[in-house]
Design a protein around this motif. Structure first.
Motif, PDB file in Angstrom:
ATOM      1  N   GLU A   1       1.140  -1.350  -0.269  1.00  0.00           N
ATOM      2  CA  GLU A   1       0.867  -0.163   0.460  1.00  0.00           C
ATOM      3  C   GLU A   1       0.746   0.886  -0.015  1.00  0.00           C
ATOM      4  O   GLU A   1       0.243   2.543  -0.162  1.00  0.00           O
ATOM      5  CB  GLU A   1      -1.368  -0.143   0.931  1.00  0.00           C
ATOM      6  N   ASP A   2       2.123   1.254   0.423  1.00  0.00           N
ATOM      7  CA  ASP A   2       2.972   1.979  -0.193  1.00  0.00           C
ATOM      8  C   ASP A   2       3.141   3.113  -1.237  1.00  0.00           C
ATOM      9  O   ASP A   2       2.943   1.968  -2.434  1.00  0.00           O
ATOM     10  CB  ASP A   2       4.517   1.595   0.620  1.00  0.00           C
ATOM     11  N   GLY A   3       4.007   4.127  -1.403  1.00  0.00           N
ATOM     12  CA  GLY A   3       4.387   4.427  -2.429  1.00  0.00           C
ATOM     13  C   GLY A   3       2.797   4.690  -3.466  1.00  0.00           C
ATOM     14  O   GLY A   3       2.098   5.463  -3.883  1.00  0.00           O
ATOM     15  N   LEU A   4       3.781   3.730  -4.476  1.00  0.00           N
ATOM     16  CA  LEU A   4       2.436   3.629  -6.224  1.00  0.00           C
ATOM     17  C   LEU A   4       1.159   4.438  -5.534  1.00  0.00           C
ATOM     18  O   LEU A   4       0.306   4.644  -5.936  1.00  0.00           O
ATOM     19  CB  LEU A   4       2.870   2.934  -6.741  1.00  0.00           C
ATOM     20  N   VAL A   5       1.056   2.683  -4.940  1.00  0.00           N
ATOM     21  CA  VAL A   5      -0.624   2.664  -4.716  1.00  0.00           C
ATOM     22  C   VAL A   5      -1.220   3.805  -3.302  1.00  0.00           C
ATOM     23  O   VAL A   5      -2.577   4.458  -3.790  1.00  0.00           O
ATOM     24  CB  VAL A   5      -0.629   1.215  -3.432  1.00  0.00           C
ATOM     25  N   ALA A   6      -0.393   4.194  -3.109  1.00  0.00           N
ATOM     26  CA  ALA A   6      -0.719   5.454  -2.065  1.00  0.00           C
ATOM     27  C   ALA A   6      -0.994   6.400  -2.182  1.00  0.00           C
ATOM     28  O   ALA A   6      -2.219   7.496  -2.476  1.00  0.00           O
ATOM     29  CB  ALA A   6       0.392   5.627  -0.889  1.00  0.00           C
ATOM     30  N   ARG A   7      -0.071   6.577  -4.111  1.00  0.00           N
ATOM     31  CA  ARG A   7      -0.623   8.528  -4.775  1.00  0.00           C
ATOM     32  C   ARG A   7      -1.798   7.966  -5.279  1.00  0.00           C
ATOM     33  O   ARG A   7      -2.138   9.409  -5.507  1.00  0.00           O
ATOM     34  CB  ARG A   7       0.823   8.274  -5.153  1.00  0.00           C
ATOM     35  N   PHE A   8      -1.728   6.360  -5.904  1.00  0.00           N
ATOM     36  CA  PHE A   8      -2.992   6.359  -6.384  1.00  0.00           C
ATOM     37  C   PHE A   8      -4.079   6.686  -5.694  1.00  0.00           C
ATOM     38  O   PHE A   8      -5.310   7.391  -6.423  1.00  0.00           O
ATOM     39  CB  PHE A   8      -2.925   4.995  -7.137  1.00  0.00           C
ATOM     40  N   ARG A   9      -4.834   6.285  -4.402  1.00  0.00           N
ATOM     41  CA  ARG A   9      -5.674   6.491  -3.534  1.00  0.00           C
ATOM     42  C   ARG A   9      -6.018   8.105  -3.664  1.00  0.00           C
ATOM     43  O   ARG A   9      -6.722   8.764  -3.976  1.00  0.00           O
ATOM     44  CB  ARG A   9      -5.608   6.015  -2.180  1.00  0.00           C
ATOM     45  N   ALA A  10      -4.402   8.714  -3.614  1.00  0.00           N
ATOM     46  CA  ALA A  10      -4.534  10.464  -3.495  1.00  0.00           C
ATOM     47  C   ALA A  10      -5.272  10.415  -5.022  1.00  0.00           C
ATOM     48  O   ALA A  10      -6.274  11.855  -4.778  1.00  0.00           O
ATOM     49  CB  ALA A  10      -2.962  10.532  -2.805  1.00  0.00           C
ATOM     50  N   ALA A  11      -4.763  10.376  -5.468  1.00  0.00           N
ATOM     51  CA  ALA A  11      -5.435  10.952  -7.133  1.00  0.00           C
ATOM     52  C   ALA A  11      -6.516  10.087  -7.255  1.00  0.00           C
ATOM     53  O   ALA A  11      -7.071  11.434  -8.301  1.00  0.00           O
ATOM     54  CB  ALA A  11      -4.916  10.012  -7.894  1.00  0.00           C
ATOM     55  N   VAL A  12      -7.063   9.188  -6.621  1.00  0.00           N
ATOM     56  CA  VAL A  12      -8.650   9.109  -6.622  1.00  0.00           C
ATOM     57  C   VAL A  12      -9.208   9.687  -6.068  1.00  0.00           C
ATOM     58  O   VAL A  12     -10.278  10.697  -6.373  1.00  0.00           O
ATOM     59  CB  VAL A  12      -8.856   8.032  -6.322  1.00  0.00           C
ATOM     60  N   ALA A  13      -8.978   9.604  -4.904  1.00  0.00           N
ATOM     61  CA  ALA A  13     -10.212  11.147  -3.600  1.00  0.00           C
ATOM     62  C   ALA A  13      -9.862  12.893  -4.961  1.00  0.00           C
ATOM     63  O   ALA A  13     -10.791  13.205  -4.251  1.00  0.00           O
ATOM     64  CB  ALA A  13      -9.113  10.976  -2.419  1.00  0.00           C
ATOM     65  N   GLY A  14      -8.856  12.869  -5.296  1.00  0.00           N
ATOM     66  CA  GLY A  14      -8.466  14.492  -5.754  1.00  0.00           C
ATOM     67  C   GLY A  14      -9.044  14.609  -6.621  1.00  0.00           C
ATOM     68  O   GLY A  14      -9.975  15.353  -7.266  1.00  0.00           O
ATOM     69  N   ALA A  15      -9.388  13.711  -7.736  1.00  0.00           N
ATOM     70  CA  ALA A  15     -10.600  13.536  -9.209  1.00  0.00           C
ATOM     71  C   ALA A  15     -11.432  13.656  -8.519  1.00  0.00           C
ATOM     72  O   ALA A  15     -12.941  14.164  -9.363  1.00  0.00           O
ATOM     73  CB  ALA A  15      -9.728  12.751  -9.897  1.00  0.00           C
ATOM     74  N   ILE A  16     -12.545  13.052  -7.509  1.00  0.00           N
ATOM     75  CA  ILE A  16     -14.085  12.881  -7.206  1.00  0.00           C
ATOM     76  C   ILE A  16     -13.652  14.250  -5.782  1.00  0.00           C
ATOM     77  O   ILE A  16     -15.338  13.822  -5.729  1.00  0.00           O
ATOM     78  CB  ILE A  16     -14.131  11.792  -7.156  1.00  0.00           C
ATOM     79  N   GLY A  17     -13.026  14.597  -5.215  1.00  0.00           N
ATOM     80  CA  GLY A  17     -13.836  15.562  -4.461  1.00  0.00           C
ATOM     81  C   GLY A  17     -13.834  14.821  -2.787  1.00  0.00           C
ATOM     82  O   GLY A  17     -14.705  15.043  -1.746  1.00  0.00           O
ATOM     83  N   PHE A  18     -13.813  13.004  -3.062  1.00  0.00           N
ATOM     84  CA  PHE A  18     -13.815  13.157  -1.491  1.00  0.00           C
ATOM     85  C   PHE A  18     -12.861  12.802  -0.813  1.00  0.00           C
ATOM     86  O   PHE A  18     -11.405  12.654  -1.157  1.00  0.00           O
ATOM     87  CB  PHE A  18     -14.603  11.111  -1.360  1.00  0.00           C
ATOM     88  N   PRO A  19     -12.657  12.688   0.620  1.00  0.00           N
ATOM     89  CA  PRO A  19     -11.347  11.998   1.386  1.00  0.00           C
ATOM     90  C   PRO A  19     -10.808  11.012   1.699  1.00  0.00           C
ATOM     91  O   PRO A  19     -11.557   9.867   0.632  1.00  0.00           O
ATOM     92  CB  PRO A  19     -12.536  12.102   2.772  1.00  0.00           C
ATOM     93  N   ILE A  20      -9.888  11.065   1.466  1.00  0.00           N
ATOM     94  CA  ILE A  20      -8.788   9.984   0.584  1.00  0.00           C
ATOM     95  C   ILE A  20      -8.892   8.198   1.784  1.00  0.00           C
ATOM     96  O   ILE A  20      -8.840   7.695   1.586  1.00  0.00           O
ATOM     97  CB  ILE A  20      -7.189   9.543   0.812  1.00  0.00           C
TER      98      ILE A  20
END
Length: 212
Positions: A72-91
């Motif tokens: 869940e570190d690194g790439l996956v953490a950044r992916f989760r952040a990108a998803v949250a940022g794109a849809i406006g939900f909390p990470i």
């Protein structure tokens, strides 16, 4: 009911840069080749996939794993952040991440990410679902949405598909999805869901099952 809006989906080209997609494919292949892989039971098991049942083997279902722990570190953490940022939900509302690798003839059965009983859990029901094509097969490999006049989204590296998972009353499924068969080559997908409320805090505390 009549006040319930129709289900919707968005195809978002360039959601993930191609170099990031390549890195995630490499990471996925490393994890798939390793030990301790967690097999997501609800979507990809032989028992739940009618295309695998005739011969009782996993030949028709993809290799897949649920990303937990160091994954869940690194790439996956950044992916989760990108998803949250794109849809406006909390990470914290972004759920677990599944990587899948499809070879020829492999697919998933039509399924929904919504389960009515989830409304009683701390994180609530799944509100949104998202898949990203990390690579493209040379033939096949589209994602189908049967409840949207069978909309079919063709694979393209970095393309995301975001769709609604529950109705306005939060009590019924909106949308089934399926990964259609790869005809030539191989294809990688990454998938997650977004809950109505905080999922990650409860998951880290060991209060929830990893269920995707």
């Amino acid at each position: 009911g009549g006040d319930d809006p129709r289900p919707w989906a968005l195809a978002i080209d360039g959601f993930m840069p191609e170099d990031a997609a390549d890195k995630m494919v490499a990471a996925a292949d490393r994890f798939l080749a390793g030990n301790g892989v967690v097999q997501p039971p609800k979507v990809y098991s032989v028992e739940s996939n009618p295309y695998a049942l005739p011969n009782g083997t996993a030949d028709r279902i993809p290799q897949s794993f649920l990303c937990v722990g160091p994954c869940e570190d690194g790439l996956v953490a950044r992916f989760r952040a990108a998803v949250a940022g794109a849809i406006g939900f909390p990470i914290e509302n972004v759920g677990d991440v599944i990587f899948s690798k499809f070879s020829v003839r492999q697919r998933t059965d039509p399924t929904t990410d919504f389960h009515a009983e989830d409304a009683n859990l701390p994180e609530g029901a799944v509100a949104l679902s998202l898949i990203v094509f990390l690579s493209e097969a040379d033939g096949g490999g589209a994602v189908g949405l049967p409840d949207m006049d069978y909309t079919v989204v063709q694979p393209k590296k970095g393309r995301a598909i975001l769709w609604s998972a529950l109705g306005a009353d939060r009590a019924k499924s909106r949308t089934k999805w399926e990964a259609m068969p790869v005809v030539v080559g191989t294809q990688h997908l990454v998938k997650t869901v977004v809950y109505l409320y905080d999922y990650q805090t409860h998951a880290r505390a060991g209060c929830l099952d990893r269920r995707m």
